[in-house]
Design a protein around this motif. Sequence first.
Motif, PDB file in Angstrom:
ATOM      1  N   GLY A  36       0.774  -1.236   0.000  1.00 53.42           N
ATOM      2  CA  GLY A  36       0.000   0.000   0.000  1.00 53.42           C
ATOM      3  C   GLY A  36       0.804   1.283   0.000  1.00 53.42           C
ATOM      4  N   THR A  38       3.285   2.652  -2.168  1.00 56.67           N
ATOM      5  CA  THR A  38       3.227   3.377  -3.439  1.00 56.67           C
ATOM      6  C   THR A  38       1.786   3.754  -3.759  1.00 56.67           C
ATOM      7  OG1 THR A  38       5.181   2.259  -4.325  1.00 56.67           O
ATOM      8  CG2 THR A  38       3.643   3.179  -5.934  1.00 56.67           C
ATOM      9  N   THR A  39       0.899   2.797  -3.478  1.00 61.51           N
ATOM     10  CA  THR A  39      -0.521   3.008  -3.756  1.00 61.51           C
ATOM     11  C   THR A  39      -1.047   4.229  -3.010  1.00 61.51           C
ATOM     12  OG1 THR A  39      -0.524   0.592  -3.672  1.00 61.51           O
ATOM     13  CG2 THR A  39      -2.632   1.674  -4.030  1.00 61.51           C
ATOM     14  N   ALA A  40      -0.654   4.368  -1.754  1.00 62.75           N
ATOM     15  CA  ALA A  40      -1.110   5.519  -0.967  1.00 62.75           C
ATOM     16  C   ALA A  40      -0.525   6.817  -1.537  1.00 62.75           C
ATOM     17  CB  ALA A  40      -0.719   5.360   0.498  1.00 62.75           C
ATOM     18  N   LEU A  42       0.106   7.347  -4.615  1.00 64.52           N
ATOM     19  CA  LEU A  42      -0.695   7.618  -5.812  1.00 64.52           C
ATOM     20  C   LEU A  42      -2.053   8.210  -5.438  1.00 64.52           C
ATOM     21  CD1 LEU A  42       0.036   4.333  -7.790  1.00 64.52           C
ATOM     22  CD2 LEU A  42       0.909   6.618  -8.314  1.00 64.52           C
TER      23      LEU A  42
ATOM     24  N   TYR B  30      -7.549  -2.477   4.934  1.00 70.14           N
ATOM     25  CA  TYR B  30      -6.581  -1.439   5.324  1.00 70.14           C
ATOM     26  C   TYR B  30      -7.055  -0.877   6.659  1.00 70.14           C
ATOM     27  CZ  TYR B  30      -4.519  -1.284   0.572  1.00 70.14           C
ATOM     28  OH  TYR B  30      -3.881  -1.568  -0.612  1.00 70.14           O
ATOM     29  N   THR B  39      -6.447   6.781   1.303  1.00 67.10           N
ATOM     30  CA  THR B  39      -5.558   7.219   0.223  1.00 67.10           C
ATOM     31  C   THR B  39      -5.057   6.023  -0.577  1.00 67.10           C
ATOM     32  OG1 THR B  39      -4.854   8.791   1.902  1.00 67.10           O
ATOM     33  CG2 THR B  39      -3.718   8.871  -0.189  1.00 67.10           C
ATOM     34  N   ALA B  40      -4.676   4.968   0.107  1.00 68.61           N
ATOM     35  CA  ALA B  40      -4.194   3.770  -0.590  1.00 68.61           C
ATOM     36  C   ALA B  40      -5.321   3.128  -1.399  1.00 68.61           C
ATOM     37  CB  ALA B  40      -3.614   2.774   0.407  1.00 68.61           C
ATOM     38  N   GLY B  43      -5.552   4.983  -4.485  1.00 70.26           N
ATOM     39  CA  GLY B  43      -4.453   4.621  -5.374  1.00 70.26           C
ATOM     40  C   GLY B  43      -4.777   3.355  -6.159  1.00 70.26           C
ATOM     41  N   LEU B  46      -6.991   4.287  -8.979  1.00 71.14           N
ATOM     42  CA  LEU B  46      -6.190   4.911 -10.041  1.00 71.14           C
ATOM     43  C   LEU B  46      -5.504   3.842 -10.890  1.00 71.14           C
ATOM     44  CD1 LEU B  46      -5.105   7.872 -10.830  1.00 71.14           C
ATOM     45  CD2 LEU B  46      -3.027   7.145  -9.685  1.00 71.14           C
TER      46      LEU B  46
END
Lengths: 188, 188
Positions: A36, A38-40, A42, B30, B39-40, B43, B46
Amino acid sequence: MRNSSYRFIKAYALYTTDYYTQSMGLILVYTGDGKGKTTAALGLVLRAYGHGLRSIVAHVMKTLIYRGQWVGEYSALLKMSDLVEVYYMSEEALRTPRDVFNKAIERSIMIKPFLLVLDEVNNAVNGGLMTSREVIDGLRKLPNEVNVVLTGRNAPSEFLELADLVTEFKPVKHYYDKGIVGVMGLEW
Amino acid sequence: MRNSSYRFIKAYALYTTDYYTQSMGLILVYTGDGKGKTTAALGLVLRAYGHGLRSIVAHVMKTLIYRGQWVGEYSALLKMSDLVEVYYMSEEALRTPRDVFNKAIERSIMIKPFLLVLDEVNNAVNGGLMTSREVIDGLRKLPNEVNVVLTGRNAPSEFLELADLVTEFKPVKHYYDKGIVGVMGLEW
């Protein structure tokens, strides 16, 4: 926070507004072994984009082709190219983590984005491809309004010290353990 | 994973592909007190979008107006409305967490998205606004290909048990502690 005069401005702002809503050069570190990070980062780009704010995403340890196609985030970020710039490694062009990092810092000085994502920069330092000193020196060159996210496992202690926010992504359970090693759309 | 026949299909797939690249009804949780959970999840939306995959985002505990304007993620997701549907609470329309949840499940059964984000659903259960039983019953109705992300602090133990992946977002350091209580573009 990168310098003491700016710290003063921020402290002042806290007394004059209930919610401080402007860009303030915060440093966020997303670390740990869990999924999570990098995902966060983004997700933050997405959120900033929604407010019409600029981002720069520097994937210092990744190329943007995986299994013959662009990774999902790159395809998506391309559609936000009015406000988002993406930099990445490339074997052909000999772009190393350091090259990507330097380019991102240089562009950030120029365009002053709201958000600079230095994706996997912690790993670049752990792997000896960059030093924490040169990362911090780069951060100190940034305009005060640029918020930065540093991602990657095992963030160097110098980054943790400098950071305004550190979240550890702790893997409690992972489908890797069941042998599921990669899911398109979730992993890349 | 939601039923045993599907578990078999997944196990089979693991023997026939090196990287399983298709949607497989994974459940991701999460949780934790750290910043980055919603936020994740965004992502992931996205990333899925970049692959041309559909998502449904259900903010079961949030309205989408904050300080007089749309939250950043909503403005951004609107631009992806070809592949992303967003549902949210609304006082005027008396939409409760349960209404938002049920709508998201109903739409997911209909359009079979790659990803369903049930944002803050853990909090809805903790706050007694929904039961973990009705959330799990809803999840069991989903088509097998829908991957689900459940976010929010203190995920109920039933969710952790059911999940394929659990990441705990552990706050090591937070700028809240310095009195910075909200930054537009980073928090909303």
